[in-house]
Design a protein around this motif. Structure first.
Motif, mmCIF file in Angstrom:
data_model
loop_
_atom_site.group_PDB
_atom_site.id
_atom_site.type_symbol
_atom_site.label_atom_id
_atom_site.label_comp_id
_atom_site.label_asym_id
_atom_site.label_seq_id
_atom_site.Cartn_x
_atom_site.Cartn_y
_atom_site.Cartn_z
ATOM 1 N N THR A 160 41.392 45.979 46.145
ATOM 2 C CA THR A 160 41.365 46.513 45.171
ATOM 3 C C THR A 160 42.771 45.374 44.921
ATOM 4 N N ALA A 161 43.838 44.559 45.367
ATOM 5 C CA ALA A 161 44.568 43.807 44.669
ATOM 6 C C ALA A 161 43.372 42.662 43.815
ATOM 7 N N VAL A 162 42.877 41.827 44.764
ATOM 8 C CA VAL A 162 41.965 41.173 43.750
ATOM 9 C C VAL A 162 41.503 41.831 42.180
ATOM 10 N N ALA A 163 40.707 43.515 42.718
ATOM 11 C CA ALA A 163 40.625 43.887 40.767
ATOM 12 C C ALA A 163 42.219 44.376 40.203
ATOM 13 N N ALA A 164 42.466 44.249 40.803
ATOM 14 C CA ALA A 164 44.379 44.461 39.903
ATOM 15 C C ALA A 164 44.395 42.875 38.684
ATOM 16 N N PRO A 205 44.925 31.727 44.985
ATOM 17 C CA PRO A 205 43.378 30.934 44.448
ATOM 18 C C PRO A 205 43.146 31.545 43.547
ATOM 19 N N GLY A 206 43.138 33.282 43.185
ATOM 20 C CA GLY A 206 42.640 33.959 41.836
ATOM 21 C C GLY A 206 43.103 33.455 41.083
ATOM 22 N N ARG A 207 44.640 33.238 41.342
ATOM 23 C CA ARG A 207 44.968 33.128 39.742
ATOM 24 C C ARG A 207 45.933 31.688 39.309
ATOM 25 N N THR A 208 44.854 31.168 40.402
ATOM 26 C CA THR A 208 44.999 29.484 39.745
ATOM 27 C C THR A 208 43.375 29.257 39.074
ATOM 28 N N LEU A 209 41.827 30.118 39.503
ATOM 29 C CA LEU A 209 41.466 30.034 39.158
ATOM 30 C C LEU A 209 41.511 30.976 37.434
ATOM 31 N N LEU A 210 42.051 31.950 37.381
ATOM 32 C CA LEU A 210 41.802 32.458 36.221
ATOM 33 C C LEU A 210 43.401 31.832 35.227
ATOM 34 N N MET A 211 43.626 31.258 35.373
ATOM 35 C CA MET A 211 44.739 30.347 34.713
ATOM 36 C C MET A 211 44.436 28.486 34.204
ATOM 37 N N ASP A 212 42.910 28.042 35.237
ATOM 38 C CA ASP A 212 41.873 27.588 34.936
ATOM 39 C C ASP A 212 41.044 27.994 33.752
ATOM 40 N N LEU A 213 40.568 29.205 33.471
ATOM 41 C CA LEU A 213 39.447 29.603 33.294
ATOM 42 C C LEU A 213 39.501 29.688 31.853
ATOM 43 N N ARG A 214 41.393 30.180 31.903
ATOM 44 C CA ARG A 214 42.305 30.684 30.323
ATOM 45 C C ARG A 214 42.364 29.272 29.441
ATOM 46 N N VAL A 229 42.358 40.871 38.528
ATOM 47 C CA VAL A 229 41.074 40.206 37.094
ATOM 48 C C VAL A 229 41.127 41.936 36.195
ATOM 49 N N ALA A 230 41.904 42.401 36.247
ATOM 50 C CA ALA A 230 42.330 43.409 35.421
ATOM 51 C C ALA A 230 43.252 42.783 34.664
ATOM 52 N N ASP A 231 44.364 42.413 35.289
ATOM 53 C CA ASP A 231 45.703 41.775 34.207
ATOM 54 C C ASP A 231 44.916 40.821 33.318
ATOM 55 N N ALA A 232 43.602 40.161 33.794
ATOM 56 C CA ALA A 232 43.786 39.232 33.093
ATOM 57 C C ALA A 232 42.940 39.625 31.921
ATOM 58 N N GLY A 233 42.661 41.290 31.866
ATOM 59 C CA GLY A 233 41.854 41.263 30.736
ATOM 60 C C GLY A 233 39.880 41.639 30.910
ATOM 61 N N LEU A 234 39.314 41.192 32.303
ATOM 62 C CA LEU A 234 38.280 41.141 32.009
ATOM 63 C C LEU A 234 38.447 42.295 33.327
ATOM 64 N N LYS A 235 36.418 42.929 33.093
ATOM 65 C CA LYS A 235 35.979 43.916 32.941
ATOM 66 C C LYS A 235 34.761 43.508 34.567
ATOM 67 N N ILE A 236 35.036 44.443 35.871
ATOM 68 C CA ILE A 236 34.443 43.428 36.937
ATOM 69 C C ILE A 236 32.824 44.683 36.418
ATOM 70 N N ALA A 237 31.989 44.058 37.341
ATOM 71 C CA ALA A 237 30.875 44.246 36.880
ATOM 72 C C ALA A 237 29.706 44.188 38.609
ATOM 73 N N ILE A 238 29.866 45.683 38.734
ATOM 74 C CA ILE A 238 29.273 45.745 40.609
ATOM 75 C C ILE A 238 27.704 45.350 40.311
ATOM 76 N N SER A 239 27.741 44.566 41.238
ATOM 77 C CA SER A 239 25.862 44.653 41.589
ATOM 78 C C SER A 239 25.272 46.353 42.452
ATOM 79 N N GLY A 240 24.371 46.194 42.063
ATOM 80 C CA GLY A 240 23.392 47.569 42.159
ATOM 81 C C GLY A 240 23.501 47.958 44.059
#
Length: 75
Positions: free
Chosen positions: A31-35, A3-12, A37-48
């Motif tokens: 860490t798999a989800v973080a990887a 589902p994460g890959r599909t979402l990234l492809m749809d956004l692209r 997102v990182a492969d897509a060239g995005l940086k995750i912003a973590i809430s406080g």
């Protein structure tokens, strides 16, 4: 993961220029989800730390702000 890959492809495909997805500090984001997102060239912003209600507060504030501005706008 799929589902994460599909979402990234749809956004692209939609031409989205999102750069910083926001996530909380929950252990559900592995860490798999973080990887992925990182492969897509995005940086995750973590809430406080200790800010569980931030999203709900902003979801209420934004429509209220829009209504207040529209109520005082002469069309």
């Amino acid at each position: 993961m799929q589902p994460g890959r599909t979402l990234l492809m749809d956004l692209r495909d939609a031409g989205s220029r999102a750069g910083f997805p926001i996530r909380d500090r929950d252990a559900k984001c592995t860490t798999a989800v973080a990887a992925l997102v990182a492969d897509a060239g995005l940086k995750i912003a973590i809430s406080g730390i200790r800010m569980p209600r931030t999203n709900s507060l902003m979801e209420r504030w934004i429509p209220t702000c829009g209504r207040e501005l529209l109520d005082r706008t002469l069309i």
